[in-house]
Design an enzyme around this catalytic site. Structure first.
Site, short mmCIF file in Angstrom:
data_model
loop_
_atom_site.label_atom_id
_atom_site.label_comp_id
_atom_site.label_asym_id
_atom_site.label_seq_id
_atom_site.Cartn_x
_atom_site.Cartn_y
_atom_site.Cartn_z
N ASP A 134 0.85 -1.17 0.00
CA ASP A 134 0.00 0.00 0.00
C ASP A 134 0.90 1.23 0.00
O ASP A 134 1.71 1.41 0.91
CB ASP A 134 -0.90 -0.01 1.25
CG ASP A 134 -2.03 0.99 1.13
OD1 ASP A 134 -2.45 1.31 0.00
OD2 ASP A 134 -2.51 1.45 2.19
N TYR A 136 1.19 5.62 -0.54
CA TYR A 136 0.70 6.76 0.27
C TYR A 136 0.97 7.98 -0.59
O TYR A 136 1.60 8.92 -0.16
CB TYR A 136 1.54 6.73 1.56
CG TYR A 136 1.23 7.66 2.67
CD1 TYR A 136 -0.03 7.68 3.27
CD2 TYR A 136 2.21 8.52 3.18
CE1 TYR A 136 -0.29 8.52 4.35
CE2 TYR A 136 1.97 9.35 4.26
CZ TYR A 136 0.71 9.34 4.84
OH TYR A 136 0.47 10.17 5.92
N HIS A 141 -3.86 13.78 0.68
CA HIS A 141 -4.16 12.83 1.76
C HIS A 141 -3.03 12.83 2.80
O HIS A 141 -3.30 12.89 4.00
CB HIS A 141 -4.36 11.43 1.19
CG HIS A 141 -4.45 10.37 2.25
ND1 HIS A 141 -5.53 10.25 3.09
CD2 HIS A 141 -3.58 9.38 2.62
CE1 HIS A 141 -5.33 9.24 3.93
NE2 HIS A 141 -4.15 8.70 3.67
N GLU A 207 -10.86 3.70 2.78
CA GLU A 207 -9.92 4.54 2.03
C GLU A 207 -10.12 4.25 0.55
O GLU A 207 -10.01 3.09 0.12
CB GLU A 207 -8.47 4.28 2.44
CG GLU A 207 -8.16 4.76 3.85
CD GLU A 207 -6.67 4.80 4.21
OE1 GLU A 207 -6.30 5.59 5.09
OE2 GLU A 207 -5.88 4.04 3.61
N GLU A 209 -9.01 3.94 -2.96
CA GLU A 209 -7.72 3.76 -3.64
C GLU A 209 -7.94 3.05 -4.97
O GLU A 209 -9.02 2.50 -5.23
CB GLU A 209 -6.77 2.92 -2.77
CG GLU A 209 -6.61 3.46 -1.35
CD GLU A 209 -5.44 2.88 -0.58
OE1 GLU A 209 -4.61 2.17 -1.17
OE2 GLU A 209 -5.37 3.14 0.64
N TYR A 252 0.47 2.09 15.71
CA TYR A 252 1.32 2.25 14.51
C TYR A 252 2.73 2.74 14.78
O TYR A 252 3.57 2.70 13.86
CB TYR A 252 0.62 3.13 13.47
CG TYR A 252 0.92 4.60 13.54
CD1 TYR A 252 0.39 5.39 14.55
CD2 TYR A 252 1.73 5.20 12.59
CE1 TYR A 252 0.66 6.73 14.61
CE2 TYR A 252 2.01 6.56 12.65
CZ TYR A 252 1.48 7.31 13.65
OH TYR A 252 1.75 8.65 13.72
N LYS A 261 -5.52 -2.25 9.75
CA LYS A 261 -5.77 -2.41 8.32
C LYS A 261 -6.03 -3.87 7.93
O LYS A 261 -6.75 -4.12 6.97
CB LYS A 261 -4.53 -1.96 7.53
CG LYS A 261 -4.10 -0.53 7.77
CD LYS A 261 -4.86 0.41 6.87
CE LYS A 261 -4.23 1.79 6.84
NZ LYS A 261 -4.92 2.66 5.88
#
Lengths: 427, 427
Positions: A134, A136, A141, A207, A209, A252, A261
């Site tokens: 994933d 970013y 964002h 999210e 994406e 995290y 996630k």
């Protein structure tokens, strides 16, 4: 040869002008019915075209491929045959569906057998995903999240403009559109609380994406340059990177997102090929500072794809809560793949690479509830008058996407996921 | 029934007292030779026992399993048959190898065919890894790293004592012992530099870990309690979590380790079953504060396994640079698996879960160069008089491990990896 993307092409199948699946699209997927075990299909209008059946009727005989390649539960083996084969199959399907061709349309037995209403099939995961990354890569964002989770003065961390920051996600829990998910349990700690507690997340979020799927293996210890990266991309799907913000916030540091996630990610079932998206290439944003040479990528490598998110309540009332566009991404797919392999990391057919949340710069264009509601502090009002800070049990989140060019719409269909209440923890 | 772990057992095969593979161990692996394609074997002394051949000679006929299950390139299908089957096969192999049994030893044709010198086979990856998680469960390691990367006053982050912190790693680049790796290229930025640069890492490091392999699938949306977690564990291997510290330091905020790790991880080829490790169970350290109920795990769930790391220079001179023990882990495997699945994340047979670097509290017990040399500032002196801050090109890193109880040594063999110079970047 007539190009499969030619806007003047028409099919002998009636296709609504607002369909995501005109003859210029021809995305690949895996479907099954009560009568048929999993196999490869192509979406065309309201139908699925069964490539397994076409193979049995010798429709691919000139391509010199084993027709049983379409009789598989995943696209991986087909993809592994290589880009010349995907192209040849897509071109051949385009030819068969043209209004000037009667190989199917003139054979009522074949036509009856190879065309099934999309409403009558179950779509399955299109690929077996080896690894999933994933990224970013949306500046808006990353800035929004940086502002909320950390420091508004330094929302973008120092590395962000030098590399497409990313992390490894969980491949096992990627599910296809239509698969309901449970609200996850997890450990959370409110900032003012002394100790953490365990229970259902109170901040379930989506999210928005897009993800691309690797089309070719690389050996360990080799890298891909941006200028060759497109040779390694089979196609794209819509991707909902489900997130539990309260779990994520507490877990995290320092190793990144994990259980916030890994409970689920949802994808759309039809893989739209990079070839079909050719008309939608656009320049990306200017990159300042210039990326290092291993990430240098001139030309048109972003894609103009309109995206939207809808929230459907338990009673079936839909509210559109986000409209944005894939073209906003700061880092493009070429750069993401070059970065991923720059250390020699190998990729495998079926690997999935998600973009990171796609947000524009204004409120209605944000791709997550976290951003749309400013961390839950400014709830959204839905069409039915109810409010949402995050996603409720029994809500359904729907994402859709399409490009449009010369009146031809190339769409992704949708990824639709209902949220069920949290499951009971095993004793 | 005689237990396969019984210390009084002896085999008709001569086994050196310091062998890792006495009749009480019987780990599973995948091997091939010039004459034989990949298949399942069991290590015994200096030999591999070919289970494929035993199947062909009807040696498992009473177990009612398909003997072709041993003719596979990975253990996954065998593992998926379930714990009762692994146990039955291991017990049967133990019986066949006992000095009181002549089913093999009395059949010279079979004996010749089923026993191959370990020095004459190539070991392959034992499992196809779906997902790989790396935990961070040694308190000494987390404290050492927190001190160097962040703040000595708050070396352990606030969440560390409440959960086994972990992150998803890259599965594609896990390789078996004996596979050389290339020094990775990557983006780094010295603290005082204005801009990052790209090139071979200057801080290549190992991490001494152990990893367990999932033995049973779970459905998405269910969790595993600590008290049931061992039912889901097939066995363990040694794990070298290769790390490039300079790449890691620049990239890891805010989403965790990515390219600083994904270029390679190396594992030992023989999977030692949890059953074989039964004699080495010990209490873990006291956990204060008490973990939340979903992580509560009373009893003996740590394992007393001696571990060491050796560095071999290009000229073949070996220096032992670390001795430690797996029993030091703060969080145990039960808790790691319960945490991983607490949000409903599904696991699949073959998934790998690494412990995180295993460090004790004193210098010679640290499981990485980062800790052994205090970030490269206190180089190690090797037996040949040369010094190392990190790992040089053409160095070989070797990890070994074993438990010892009642004079019986149950070992893991080794994971041995040579570091080749960085590869040229594709233009």
């Amino acid at each position: 040869m007539i190009k499969a993307n030619d806007p003047t092409l028409h099919s002998w199948i009636q296709i609504a002008p607002d369909s995501d699946f005109p003859i210029q699209n021809l995305p690949f997927g895996i479907f099954q019915t009560d009568m048929k075990d999993p196999r490869v299909g192509v979406a065309i209008g309201e139908y699925v075209l069964d490539l397994c059946v076409l193979g049995r009727y010798d429709m691919f005989v000139l391509l010199d491929i084993d027709p049983t390649i379409f009789h598989r539960p995943y696209l991986n083996d087909f993809i592994a045959l290589g880009k010349p084969v995907w192209r040849a199959v897509r071109n051949r399907v385009s030819e068969l569906l043209r209004n000037t061709n009667d190989e199917i349309s003139g054979n009522s037995e074949l036509m009856h057998e190879c065309l099934i209403k999309r409403s009558e099939v179950e779509m399955l995961m299109p690929v077996k995903v080896g690894d999933y990354t994933d990224f970013y890569s949306s500046q808006a964002h990353a800035s929004n999240v940086g502002t909320m989770f950390r420091d508004p003065e330094n929302a973008l961390l120092p590395n962000w403009k030098h590399m497409p920051v990313g992390y490894h996600g969980r491949a096992s829990s990627i599910v296809v559109s239509g698969t309901p998910i449970h609200r996850p349990n997890g450990q959370t700690k409110a900032p003012e609380a002394e100790l953490p507690t365990f229970g259902p997340t109170a901040q379930l979020d989506f999210e928005l994406e897009m993800a691309f799927i690797a089309g070719k293996d690389t050996p360990l210890g080799t890298s891909i340059s941006p200028s060759h990266a497109e040779e390694y991309i089979f196609g794209l799907v819509l991707f909902n990177d489900w997130s539990a913000r309260d779990i994520q916030a507490w877990e995290y540091q320092p190793l990144g997102p994990f259980l916030g996630k890994s409970f689920a990610s949802s994808i759309s079932p039809w893989v739209v090929t990079l070839d079909a998206l050719e008309p939608f290439r656009v320049h990306g944003p200017e990159q300042v500072p210039s990326p290092l040479p291993y990430l240098s990528s001139g030309g048109h490598h972003n894609y103009d794809i309109n995206l939207e998110v809808l929230l459907e309540t338990e009673k079936g009332v839909e509210t559109r809560i986000c409209r944005t566009n894939f073209r906003h991404m700061y880092w493009n797919m070429q750069q993401q793949l070059a970065h991923q392999t720059s250390n020699g990391c190998n990729i495998r057919v079926g690997d999935m690479f998600a973009s990171g949340t796609i947000s524009g710069s204004e409120k209605g264009t944000f791709g997550s509830m976290l951003e749309l509601t400013r961390g839950g502090t400014q709830p959204l009002r839905l069409v039915d008058g109810t409010e949402r800070s995050f996603i409720n049990d029994n809500d359904t989140v729907i994402m859709r996407g399409y490009g449009e060019h010369h009146g031809i719409r190339i769409g992704f269909g949708e990824v639709r996921t209902k949220v069920l209440p949290a499951f009971l923890q095993e004793k």
